[in-house]
Design a protein around this motif. Structure first.
Motif, PDB file in Angstrom:
ATOM      1  N   HIS A   1      -9.608   1.929   0.426  1.00 62.31           N
ATOM      2  CA  HIS A   1      -9.629   2.815   1.763  1.00 62.31           C
ATOM      3  C   HIS A   1     -10.670   2.705   2.343  1.00 62.31           C
TER       4      HIS A   1
ATOM      5  N   ASP B   1       2.031   3.493   3.031  1.00 62.52           N
ATOM      6  CA  ASP B   1       1.222   4.482   2.327  1.00 62.52           C
ATOM      7  C   ASP B   1       1.881   5.639   1.817  1.00 62.52           C
TER       8      ASP B   1
ATOM      9  N   HIS C   1      -6.486   0.103   5.885  1.00 61.98           N
ATOM     10  CA  HIS C   1      -6.648   1.099   6.841  1.00 61.98           C
ATOM     11  C   HIS C   1      -7.645   0.773   8.119  1.00 61.98           C
TER      12      HIS C   1
ATOM     13  N   HIS D   1       1.254   5.183  -2.267  1.00 61.18           N
ATOM     14  CA  HIS D   1       0.718   6.116  -3.268  1.00 61.18           C
ATOM     15  C   HIS D   1       1.993   6.698  -3.914  1.00 61.18           C
TER      16      HIS D   1
ATOM     17  N   HIS E   1       0.967  -1.081   0.106  1.00 60.54           N
ATOM     18  CA  HIS E   1      -0.146  -0.032  -0.050  1.00 60.54           C
ATOM     19  C   HIS E   1       0.857   1.346  -0.051  1.00 60.54           C
TER      20      HIS E   1
HETATM   21 FE   FE2 Z   1      -3.446   5.082   1.224  1.00 65.70          FE
END
Ligand code: FE2
Length: 419
Positions: free
Chosen positions: A209, A308, A241, A58, A56
């Motif tokens: 998410h 993340d 999450h 971005h 996970h």
């Molecule tokens: Fe995220």
């Protein structure tokens, strides 16, 4: 390629690992330490492990913290606002440069598999297009999955569903969602049904998410799990999450776990990000804001850790080191018993591979692709305690990264043994 004197997880013996034509051809236990010939790599008793998996991250937002403005409150929602300011500045060259720099960090820390989210709340879809192109270009070097992630809502953002379908037609591997950010509870629930509908229509995985908020009433996880169960998609679906679960009433959570277990869905927790972003509306006591990793793990529900962010509007630290994330996660979740430590690497390797649905090509087993990392330690516990460096990364029998361990010169009053 042959690696001698390697330890494997959960086995104290030394092993020889042979890789031919890119695949493990033999794995044999040694009766003692061997002397290396010129062509062999001597692991010197260090731990060989399947490569780390970043489940996970971005990548489209990585390395943009402070551009053009810093997230001063530290909240998730200000992060979304700051990112909305950065989005108009995105272009292919900018994204490529930052993604490659971030992948370099990840590879240097033993990662060979990455699931990245790409923000599709953007009519140009430049992030998604660029990440899909890089995924295809780099497929021999690193395996990347791209999630079509509707950062500003699937149903609340103008043309959100059309953008999602466009992203899936371009080639996104995974359908994303963000139900707690939709304008209303009804839209959040409807978005979960839409995500599953699109996953079935396009035959893709799902990673939502889900309930990334401290609100104990944010209960979209039950909708996602129920839809996954009813459509038989369990192991293809992931809830990322789920920080609201931290704040759920225990009686509700007990009932929920029955559904989660039956559904077979996967979980990803991002400990450094969540401890930073959650609890921001609390005074004291202040919630930790992580999902119930310890309890999910104990219930044999698949759960893993991800980073993340690396230096983006939500989180302005990060260095690609999953061992750091694991260290935080075990502390925050109070997974500090011997059994937790002795299996800790599962949370950034095997469990993550299950989440990415790549188990058919993951693991140190004869016949599987010859991918491994060598860690500075003898077992999970010692790697974790020492935060052991990744010394070597091998992909399909080729060395793709090598690190020389740092040497410490001890003060004279220590008698040689500083282990
Ligand atoms: Fe995220």
């Amino acid at each position: 390629m042959q690696i001698i004197n390697a330890r494997l997880r959960h086995s104290p013996a030394l092993h020889t690992l042979s890789i031919e034509q890119g695949r493990f051809s033999a794995i044999s236990e040694q009766s003692g330490a061997l002397a290396a010939t010129g062509a062999q790599i001597d692991a010197a008793g260090k731990l060989a492990c399947a490569p780390f998996v970043e489940p996970h991250i971005h990548l489209d937002a990585a390395l943009t913290a402070g551009e053009p403005n810093w997230n001063l409150s530290g909240t998730l929602f200000e992060g979304i606002e700051r990112w909305a300011e950065r989005k108009p500045l995105l272009n292919e060259a900018d994204i490529r440069r930052r993604v490659l720099q971030t992948l370099e960090l990840l590879v240097s820390q033993g990662v060979q598999f990455v699931r990245t989210h790409a923000d599709i709340s953007d009519p140009s879809l430049v992030g998604l297009r660029t990440l899909c192109a890089l995924r295809d270009e780099l497929k021999e070097k690193i395996e990347i999955q791209v999630v079509a992630f509707p950062q500003e809502g699937l149903l609340s953002f103008p043309n959100g569903v059309q953008l999602m379908e466009q992203a899936l037609e371009i080639g996104a591997d995974v359908v994303g969602g963000i139900p707690h950010f939709e304008y209303t509870r009804e839209l959040g629930e409807a978005s979960m049904k839409k995500v599953i509908e699109l996953a079935l229509k396009y035959d893709r995985l799902v990673d939502v998410h889900c309930d990334e908020i401290d609100d104990p009433n944010s209960r979209f996880l039950e909708v996602l799990a129920c839809e996954a169960l009813f459509h038989g998609l369990g192991e293809r679906v992931t809830a990322s999450h789920t920080t609201a679960m931290h704040s759920y009433d225990n009686a509700y959570c007990s009932k929920l776990f029955r559904l989660l277990k039956r559904s077979g869905i996967n979980f990803i927790s991002c400990p450094t990000e969540s401890i930073h972003l959650q609890g921001r509306f609390d005074s004291y006591p202040k919630r930790r804001g992580l999902t119930r990793v310890k309890e999910l793990n104990a219930a044999e529900i698949n759960v893993c850790f991800g980073q993340d962010s690396i230096f983006d509007p939500w989180y302005s630290l990060g260095n690609g080191k999953l061992l750091r994330t694991l260290d935080f996660g075990l502390h925050i979740c109070q997974m500090m018993g011997y059994d937790d430590f002795s299996q800790a690497l599962d949370l950034i390797s095997d469990n993550s591979a299950r989440t990415l649905h790549i188990e058919d090509r993951y693991g140190i087993e004869v016949g599987k692709p010859g991918n491994l990392i060598l860690l500075d330690g003898e077992d999970d516990y010692s790697v974790l305690r020492k935060q052991g460096d990744v010394l070597l990364s091998v992909r399909q029998g080729e060395v793709i990264m090598r690190r020389e361990p740092a040497r410490v010169v001890s003060p004279a009053w220590i008698d040689g043994n500083n282990a």
